[in-house]
Design a protein around this motif. Structure first.
Motif, PDB file in Angstrom:
ATOM      1  N   MET A  29       0.749  -1.527  -0.042  1.00  0.00           N
ATOM      2  CA  MET A  29       0.128   0.031  -0.003  1.00  0.00           C
ATOM      3  C   MET A  29       0.969   0.974  -0.096  1.00  0.00           C
ATOM      4  SD  MET A  29      -2.785   0.959   2.598  1.00  0.00           S
ATOM      5  CE  MET A  29      -3.474  -0.145   2.829  1.00  0.00           C
ATOM      6  N   ASN A  30       0.342   2.389  -0.857  1.00  0.00           N
ATOM      7  CA  ASN A  30       0.891   3.093  -0.737  1.00  0.00           C
ATOM      8  C   ASN A  30       0.632   4.591  -0.223  1.00  0.00           C
ATOM      9  OD1 ASN A  30      -0.154   5.488  -2.425  1.00  0.00           O
ATOM     10  ND2 ASN A  30       0.953   3.587  -4.414  1.00  0.00           N
ATOM     11  N   MET A  31       1.263   5.603   0.249  1.00  0.00           N
ATOM     12  CA  MET A  31       0.619   7.229   0.927  1.00  0.00           C
ATOM     13  C   MET A  31      -0.810   7.540   0.398  1.00  0.00           C
ATOM     14  SD  MET A  31       2.338   9.797   2.203  1.00  0.00           S
ATOM     15  CE  MET A  31       3.696  10.407   0.967  1.00  0.00           C
ATOM     16  N   GLN A  32      -0.904   7.046  -0.981  1.00  0.00           N
ATOM     17  CA  GLN A  32      -2.085   7.615  -2.040  1.00  0.00           C
ATOM     18  C   GLN A  32      -3.194   7.334  -1.504  1.00  0.00           C
ATOM     19  OE1 GLN A  32      -2.229  10.601  -3.126  1.00  0.00           O
ATOM     20  NE2 GLN A  32      -4.514  10.371  -3.700  1.00  0.00           N
ATOM     21  N   GLU A  33      -3.268   6.020  -1.817  1.00  0.00           N
ATOM     22  CA  GLU A  33      -4.757   4.788  -1.224  1.00  0.00           C
ATOM     23  C   GLU A  33      -4.656   4.909   0.081  1.00  0.00           C
ATOM     24  OE1 GLU A  33      -3.021   1.406  -4.118  1.00  0.00           O
ATOM     25  OE2 GLU A  33      -1.668   1.404  -2.438  1.00  0.00           O
ATOM     26  N   LEU A  34      -3.398   5.346   0.957  1.00  0.00           N
ATOM     27  CA  LEU A  34      -4.495   5.459   2.242  1.00  0.00           C
ATOM     28  C   LEU A  34      -4.679   6.695   2.314  1.00  0.00           C
ATOM     29  CD1 LEU A  34      -3.197   4.391   5.331  1.00  0.00           C
ATOM     30  CD2 LEU A  34      -2.119   5.682   5.424  1.00  0.00           C
ATOM     31  N   LEU A  35      -4.380   7.849   1.594  1.00  0.00           N
ATOM     32  CA  LEU A  35      -5.322   9.090   1.634  1.00  0.00           C
ATOM     33  C   LEU A  35      -6.883   8.165   1.438  1.00  0.00           C
ATOM     34  CD1 LEU A  35      -2.772  11.470   0.856  1.00  0.00           C
ATOM     35  CD2 LEU A  35      -4.269  11.594   3.165  1.00  0.00           C
ATOM     36  N   GLU A  36      -7.076   7.805  -0.064  1.00  0.00           N
ATOM     37  CA  GLU A  36      -7.822   8.145  -0.658  1.00  0.00           C
ATOM     38  C   GLU A  36      -8.884   6.916   0.165  1.00  0.00           C
ATOM     39  OE1 GLU A  36      -6.658   5.562  -4.581  1.00  0.00           O
ATOM     40  OE2 GLU A  36      -6.572   7.457  -4.791  1.00  0.00           O
ATOM     41  N   ALA A  69      -4.031  16.372   5.855  1.00  0.00           N
ATOM     42  CA  ALA A  69      -3.685  14.497   5.357  1.00  0.00           C
ATOM     43  C   ALA A  69      -3.097  14.575   5.407  1.00  0.00           C
ATOM     44  CB  ALA A  69      -5.313  14.627   5.972  1.00  0.00           C
ATOM     45  N   LYS A  70      -2.174  14.809   4.237  1.00  0.00           N
ATOM     46  CA  LYS A  70      -0.927  14.870   3.800  1.00  0.00           C
ATOM     47  C   LYS A  70      -0.247  15.005   3.915  1.00  0.00           C
ATOM     48  CE  LYS A  70       0.918  15.102  -0.999  1.00  0.00           C
ATOM     49  NZ  LYS A  70       1.228  15.875  -2.591  1.00  0.00           N
ATOM     50  N   ALA A  71      -0.081  16.037   4.923  1.00  0.00           N
ATOM     51  CA  ALA A  71       1.183  15.541   5.754  1.00  0.00           C
ATOM     52  C   ALA A  71       1.699  15.293   7.201  1.00  0.00           C
ATOM     53  CB  ALA A  71       1.630  17.354   6.028  1.00  0.00           C
ATOM     54  N   LEU A  72       0.219  14.984   7.371  1.00  0.00           N
ATOM     55  CA  LEU A  72       0.126  13.979   8.452  1.00  0.00           C
ATOM     56  C   LEU A  72       0.792  12.639   8.698  1.00  0.00           C
ATOM     57  CD1 LEU A  72      -3.324  14.997  10.401  1.00  0.00           C
ATOM     58  CD2 LEU A  72      -0.606  14.882  11.180  1.00  0.00           C
ATOM     59  N   ALA A  73      -0.471  12.075   6.660  1.00  0.00           N
ATOM     60  CA  ALA A  73      -0.042  10.838   6.130  1.00  0.00           C
ATOM     61  C   ALA A  73       1.749  10.422   6.208  1.00  0.00           C
ATOM     62  CB  ALA A  73      -0.556  10.811   4.603  1.00  0.00           C
ATOM     63  N   GLU A  74       1.912  12.150   5.800  1.00  0.00           N
ATOM     64  CA  GLU A  74       3.549  11.269   5.652  1.00  0.00           C
ATOM     65  C   GLU A  74       4.692  10.764   6.834  1.00  0.00           C
ATOM     66  OE1 GLU A  74       5.983  14.881   3.841  1.00  0.00           O
ATOM     67  OE2 GLU A  74       4.280  13.987   1.821  1.00  0.00           O
ATOM     68  N   THR A  75       4.255  11.559   8.888  1.00  0.00           N
ATOM     69  CA  THR A  75       4.489  11.321   9.012  1.00  0.00           C
ATOM     70  C   THR A  75       3.453   9.438  10.292  1.00  0.00           C
ATOM     71  OG1 THR A  75       3.825  13.496   9.850  1.00  0.00           O
ATOM     72  CG2 THR A  75       3.780  11.537  12.095  1.00  0.00           C
ATOM     73  N   LEU A  76       3.176   9.513   9.517  1.00  0.00           N
ATOM     74  CA  LEU A  76       2.006   7.822   9.145  1.00  0.00           C
ATOM     75  C   LEU A  76       2.955   6.980   8.550  1.00  0.00           C
ATOM     76  CD1 LEU A  76      -1.312   9.109  10.268  1.00  0.00           C
ATOM     77  CD2 LEU A  76       0.310   8.296  12.067  1.00  0.00           C
ATOM     78  N   ALA A  77       3.129   7.040   7.589  1.00  0.00           N
ATOM     79  CA  ALA A  77       3.528   6.142   7.012  1.00  0.00           C
ATOM     80  C   ALA A  77       4.205   5.688   7.424  1.00  0.00           C
ATOM     81  CB  ALA A  77       4.157   6.747   4.850  1.00  0.00           C
ATOM     82  N   ASN A  78       5.638   5.597   8.072  1.00  0.00           N
ATOM     83  CA  ASN A  78       6.622   4.608   8.107  1.00  0.00           C
ATOM     84  C   ASN A  78       5.735   4.062   9.506  1.00  0.00           C
ATOM     85  OD1 ASN A  78       8.353   4.967   6.941  1.00  0.00           O
ATOM     86  ND2 ASN A  78       9.631   6.922   8.446  1.00  0.00           N
TER      87      ASN A  78
END
Length: 105
Positions: A1-8, A88-97
């Motif tokens: 899964m990638n960050m874009q999918e998580l955002l969607e 949300a995009k900024a937070l996704a970068e934080t949460l991705a790892n």
């Protein structure tokens, strides 16, 4: 899964209950059509800060147990319920790892 999918996918879940370390999500039926939806139940097996997941397809519910020392509960909550897509995009970068999500598509 990638960050874009998580955002969607964040737009297809609602937080039902959240205490630090445990999150219950209600899943929109449209989530089944999302290509990455099957990976939601695998978060705990990918070395992430997610300890366990429990999916109940009949109730359209997903319970996520996570390490609140690694994932800030307030950041997670803001990511899931916040209306600001840029935030949300900024937070996704934080949460991705922490979720074992790749940063880019």
């Amino acid at each position: 899964m990638n960050m874009q999918e998580l955002l969607e996918m964040r737009t297809l879940v609602d937080v039902v209950h959240h205490v630090p370390g445990r999150l219950r999500l209600r899943l929109d039926p449209r989530l089944r059509q999302h290509p990455a939806a099957r990976e939601l139940g695998n978060w705990s097996s990918n070395g992430s800060a997610v300890l366990a997941t429990r999916l109940n397809p009949v109730a359209r519910s997903l319970v996520v147990s996570y390490d609140p020392k690694r994932i800030d509960p307030a950041v997670l909550e803001e990511f899931l319920v916040g209306a600001d897509d840029e935030r949300a995009k900024a937070l996704a970068e934080t949460l991705a790892n922490f979720f074992g999500v790749t940063p880019q598509a």
